[in-house]
Design an enzyme around this catalytic site. Structure first.
Site, PDB file in Angstrom:
ATOM      1  N   TYR A  24      -5.771  43.550 -39.251  1.00  0.00           N
ATOM      2  CA  TYR A  24      -5.365  43.577 -37.969  1.00  0.00           C
ATOM      3  C   TYR A  24      -5.164  41.867 -37.429  1.00  0.00           C
ATOM      4  O   TYR A  24      -3.940  41.523 -36.517  1.00  0.00           O
ATOM      5  CB  TYR A  24      -6.641  44.012 -36.938  1.00  0.00           C
ATOM      6  CG  TYR A  24      -5.913  43.878 -35.514  1.00  0.00           C
ATOM      7  CD1 TYR A  24      -4.590  43.990 -34.574  1.00  0.00           C
ATOM      8  CD2 TYR A  24      -6.649  42.692 -34.239  1.00  0.00           C
ATOM      9  CE1 TYR A  24      -4.304  44.087 -33.571  1.00  0.00           C
ATOM     10  CE2 TYR A  24      -6.393  42.560 -32.978  1.00  0.00           C
ATOM     11  CZ  TYR A  24      -5.824  43.065 -32.420  1.00  0.00           C
ATOM     12  OH  TYR A  24      -4.796  42.660 -31.149  1.00  0.00           O
ATOM     13  N   SER A 106      -6.975  38.045 -23.059  1.00  0.00           N
ATOM     14  CA  SER A 106      -5.850  38.995 -22.983  1.00  0.00           C
ATOM     15  C   SER A 106      -6.248  40.325 -22.324  1.00  0.00           C
ATOM     16  O   SER A 106      -7.690  40.221 -22.309  1.00  0.00           O
ATOM     17  CB  SER A 106      -5.579  39.288 -24.666  1.00  0.00           C
ATOM     18  OG  SER A 106      -4.985  40.707 -24.530  1.00  0.00           O
ATOM     19  N   GLN A 127      -3.515  36.598 -19.773  1.00  0.00           N
ATOM     20  CA  GLN A 127      -2.474  36.949 -20.365  1.00  0.00           C
ATOM     21  C   GLN A 127      -2.649  38.210 -19.430  1.00  0.00           C
ATOM     22  O   GLN A 127      -3.298  39.049 -19.472  1.00  0.00           O
ATOM     23  CB  GLN A 127      -2.374  36.598 -21.566  1.00  0.00           C
ATOM     24  CG  GLN A 127      -1.354  37.336 -21.915  1.00  0.00           C
ATOM     25  CD  GLN A 127      -2.082  39.130 -22.691  1.00  0.00           C
ATOM     26  OE1 GLN A 127      -2.349  39.089 -22.721  1.00  0.00           O
ATOM     27  NE2 GLN A 127      -0.821  40.034 -22.675  1.00  0.00           N
ATOM     28  N   TYR A 129      -0.255  41.737 -19.516  1.00  0.00           N
ATOM     29  CA  TYR A 129       0.510  43.020 -20.063  1.00  0.00           C
ATOM     30  C   TYR A 129       1.478  43.992 -18.829  1.00  0.00           C
ATOM     31  O   TYR A 129      -0.047  44.039 -18.301  1.00  0.00           O
ATOM     32  CB  TYR A 129       0.011  43.756 -21.214  1.00  0.00           C
ATOM     33  CG  TYR A 129       0.231  43.449 -22.853  1.00  0.00           C
ATOM     34  CD1 TYR A 129       0.997  42.663 -23.441  1.00  0.00           C
ATOM     35  CD2 TYR A 129      -0.688  42.907 -23.351  1.00  0.00           C
ATOM     36  CE1 TYR A 129       0.934  41.807 -24.516  1.00  0.00           C
ATOM     37  CE2 TYR A 129      -0.710  42.442 -24.317  1.00  0.00           C
ATOM     38  CZ  TYR A 129      -0.241  41.702 -24.998  1.00  0.00           C
ATOM     39  OH  TYR A 129       0.055  41.506 -25.965  1.00  0.00           O
ATOM     40  N   THR A 155       3.306  38.368 -20.965  1.00  0.00           N
ATOM     41  CA  THR A 155       3.582  38.457 -21.786  1.00  0.00           C
ATOM     42  C   THR A 155       5.169  39.556 -21.618  1.00  0.00           C
ATOM     43  O   THR A 155       4.381  40.170 -21.193  1.00  0.00           O
ATOM     44  CB  THR A 155       2.831  38.786 -22.944  1.00  0.00           C
ATOM     45  OG1 THR A 155       1.372  37.696 -22.539  1.00  0.00           O
ATOM     46  CG2 THR A 155       3.186  38.945 -24.534  1.00  0.00           C
ATOM     47  N   ARG A 164       3.656  47.542 -37.195  1.00  0.00           N
ATOM     48  CA  ARG A 164       2.289  46.764 -38.507  1.00  0.00           C
ATOM     49  C   ARG A 164       1.970  47.858 -39.442  1.00  0.00           C
ATOM     50  O   ARG A 164       0.997  48.832 -38.614  1.00  0.00           O
ATOM     51  CB  ARG A 164       1.331  46.491 -36.994  1.00  0.00           C
ATOM     52  CG  ARG A 164       1.879  45.464 -36.406  1.00  0.00           C
ATOM     53  CD  ARG A 164       1.076  45.408 -34.904  1.00  0.00           C
ATOM     54  NE  ARG A 164       1.748  44.574 -33.742  1.00  0.00           N
ATOM     55  CZ  ARG A 164       1.112  44.288 -33.103  1.00  0.00           C
ATOM     56  NH1 ARG A 164      -0.048  44.583 -32.611  1.00  0.00           N
ATOM     57  NH2 ARG A 164       1.467  43.327 -31.980  1.00  0.00           N
ATOM     58  N   LYS A 254       5.533  34.272 -22.157  1.00  0.00           N
ATOM     59  CA  LYS A 254       5.088  33.857 -22.778  1.00  0.00           C
ATOM     60  C   LYS A 254       6.313  34.812 -23.786  1.00  0.00           C
ATOM     61  O   LYS A 254       6.171  36.407 -23.199  1.00  0.00           O
ATOM     62  CB  LYS A 254       3.963  34.192 -23.510  1.00  0.00           C
ATOM     63  CG  LYS A 254       2.987  34.599 -25.296  1.00  0.00           C
ATOM     64  CD  LYS A 254       1.711  34.874 -25.260  1.00  0.00           C
ATOM     65  CE  LYS A 254       1.461  34.752 -26.639  1.00  0.00           C
ATOM     66  NZ  LYS A 254       2.089  34.958 -27.523  1.00  0.00           N
ATOM     67  N   HIS A 278       5.218  36.665 -30.967  1.00  0.00           N
ATOM     68  CA  HIS A 278       3.695  36.836 -31.084  1.00  0.00           C
ATOM     69  C   HIS A 278       3.391  37.195 -32.198  1.00  0.00           C
ATOM     70  O   HIS A 278       2.815  37.318 -33.307  1.00  0.00           O
ATOM     71  CB  HIS A 278       4.593  38.228 -30.683  1.00  0.00           C
ATOM     72  CG  HIS A 278       3.017  39.386 -30.329  1.00  0.00           C
ATOM     73  ND1 HIS A 278       3.555  39.569 -28.400  1.00  0.00           N
ATOM     74  CD2 HIS A 278       2.292  39.792 -30.478  1.00  0.00           C
ATOM     75  CE1 HIS A 278       2.489  40.381 -28.039  1.00  0.00           C
ATOM     76  NE2 HIS A 278       1.561  40.099 -28.973  1.00  0.00           N
ATOM     77  N   ARG A 281       4.458  39.437 -35.034  1.00  0.00           N
ATOM     78  CA  ARG A 281       3.822  40.512 -34.579  1.00  0.00           C
ATOM     79  C   ARG A 281       4.798  41.619 -34.272  1.00  0.00           C
ATOM     80  O   ARG A 281       4.686  43.028 -34.479  1.00  0.00           O
ATOM     81  CB  ARG A 281       2.084  40.702 -33.926  1.00  0.00           C
ATOM     82  CG  ARG A 281       1.400  40.209 -35.377  1.00  0.00           C
ATOM     83  CD  ARG A 281       0.392  39.244 -34.029  1.00  0.00           C
ATOM     84  NE  ARG A 281      -0.314  40.482 -33.577  1.00  0.00           N
ATOM     85  CZ  ARG A 281      -1.718  41.279 -34.521  1.00  0.00           C
ATOM     86  NH1 ARG A 281      -1.837  40.626 -35.943  1.00  0.00           N
ATOM     87  NH2 ARG A 281      -2.336  42.044 -34.424  1.00  0.00           N
TER      88      ARG A 281
END
Length: 382
Positions: A24, A106, A127, A129, A155, A164, A254, A278, A281
């Site tokens: 990961y 995060s 951060q 989301y 972000t 992924r 970001k 990112h 990713r």
């Protein structure tokens, strides 16, 4: 342990972490072309060596968004970083505070805002989301503000998680079945040091900031699946108005990789941007940060503060990013691997390595301060 380089910490993290966690942290999306390009393109940036210049006093200090830093480096946000070591985000935040640089927590951290606040002596960046539940977002922003977080990192390059494949192969993502859980437990048992320190004594294993949304099912059974179902794919530039309404401090966007988006960020009043893909990713095949950064710096460098992340594996890479147009950088995998290998001490040592390598690179390019690093620091590679 004290590694000789960040690469050594990566090797140690591979030995320390269960397979699904190492994959990961280490992996990218699709065929991982952008992940590799971030490193290769940055390391191919050629610097201009200068000699017989007085470099006996080198100053790495800077100010970003009104915050004085010992060097132009921050620890970037990493989801699940708290699973790399026992209550890992708290350890990393302490290491950053001791070094005089920011730590960025995060949204999808293992440790909550409140826990990191209790465990760290200095304010940290937060951060965000965009998730669909705006009431929850408002409460999350209030928590970060009440905790004294000075900077919001918003972000924008993750309306959906990238493809992924390592996470599928390792068993991290996929259906939350007993077979998947048993597979992860088996991998953890093969790493007894991690299993004892983190698996047993590092509980609770949950997404601390978003646990209220998950309710009783707040573990890590389907981390990427939760993001896919709860992130707001309908978000647009207009949603920055919502964020601005509920956040009083600077907002740094970001995930900018195109000059047109950099202009849009300036138009909506962002205080800064982070040139980022990112960490390779999300969308594979996009330009590396080293290739995208100069165009973006030329486009909006006089209008806002530009930071960058992606592919930074040494203090020399930091100098390269500054020469390409960034005012500062965010570290990602570099600190995650050090945290996994050696906890807080490892993160401190990585920051010491970055500082020492920056000093050498600046001395050999004749730059005694950060303001002397720029396009003139570069030379064409033949």
């Amino acid at each position: 342990m004290k590694a000789a380089s960040i690469g050594d910490y990566r090797a140690a993290a591979r030995r320390r972490l269960p397979h699904f966690l190492f994959e990961y942290f280490d992996g990218g999306s699709y065929a991982e072309q952008t992940l590799r390009a971030n490193i290769d393109d940055l390391q191919s940036v050629a610097l201009r060596q200068r000699v017989l210049t007085d470099v006996s006093a080198i100053d790495l200090s800077t100010t970003l968004f009104g915050q004085a830093l010992s060097m132009p480096v921050a620890l970037g946000p990493i989801g699940l970083a708290g699973m790399a070591a026992r209550r890992g985000e708290v350890q990393a935040a302490r290491a950053a505070a001791a070094k005089g640089v920011p730590f960025t927590l995060s949204t999808v951290s293992a440790c909550s805002i409140a826990e990191v606040t209790r465990g760290c002596p200095s304010p940290f960046w937060f951060q965000l989301y965009m998730v669909r539940d705006r009431g929850f977002l408002r409460a999350l922003l209030e928590q970060a503000s009440d905790a004294g977080c000075p900077i919001l990192v918003f972000t924008v390059d993750m309306p959906l998680p990238g493809a992924r494949y390592r996470d599928i192969r390792s068993g991290l993502s996929g259906a939350a079945t007993w077979r998947g859980q048993a597979r992860r437990v088996t991998q953890a048992m093969r790493r007894p040091g991690w299993a004892w320190d983190v698996g047993i004594h590092g509980r609770p294993h949950q997404l601390g900031n978003v646990a209220p949304l998950l309710g009783p099912r707040s573990g890590l059974e389907d981390f990427l699946g939760w993001m896919k179902n709860n992130f707001d794919a309908s978000a647009t530039w207009a949603d920055l108005d919502f964020v601005r309404t509920h956040w009083r401090g600077p907002i740094v966007i970001k995930g900018i990789l195109d000059a047109a988006d950099a202009h849009a960020a300036a138009e909506v009043g962002a205080d800064g941007i982070i040139v980022s893909n990112h960490g390779g990713r999300q969308l594979d095949g996009v330009p590396s940060v080293a290739r995208a950064l100069p165009r973006i710096a030329d486009a909006v460098g006089d209008r806002m503060t530009i930071l960058a992340d992606g592919g930074i594996r040494s203090g020399l890479d930091v100098v390269r990013m500054l020469a390409l147009g960034a005012r500062g950088v965010l570290l990602g995998r570099a600190w995650a691997f050090a945290l996994a290998a050696a906890g807080e001490a490892g993160v401190r040592h990585v920051l010491d390595l970055i500082e020492a390598e920056m000093r050498v690179a600046m001395a050999l390019t004749g730059a005694t301060s950060l303001c002397r690093i720029g396009p003139e620091t570069l030379t064409a590679r033949h």
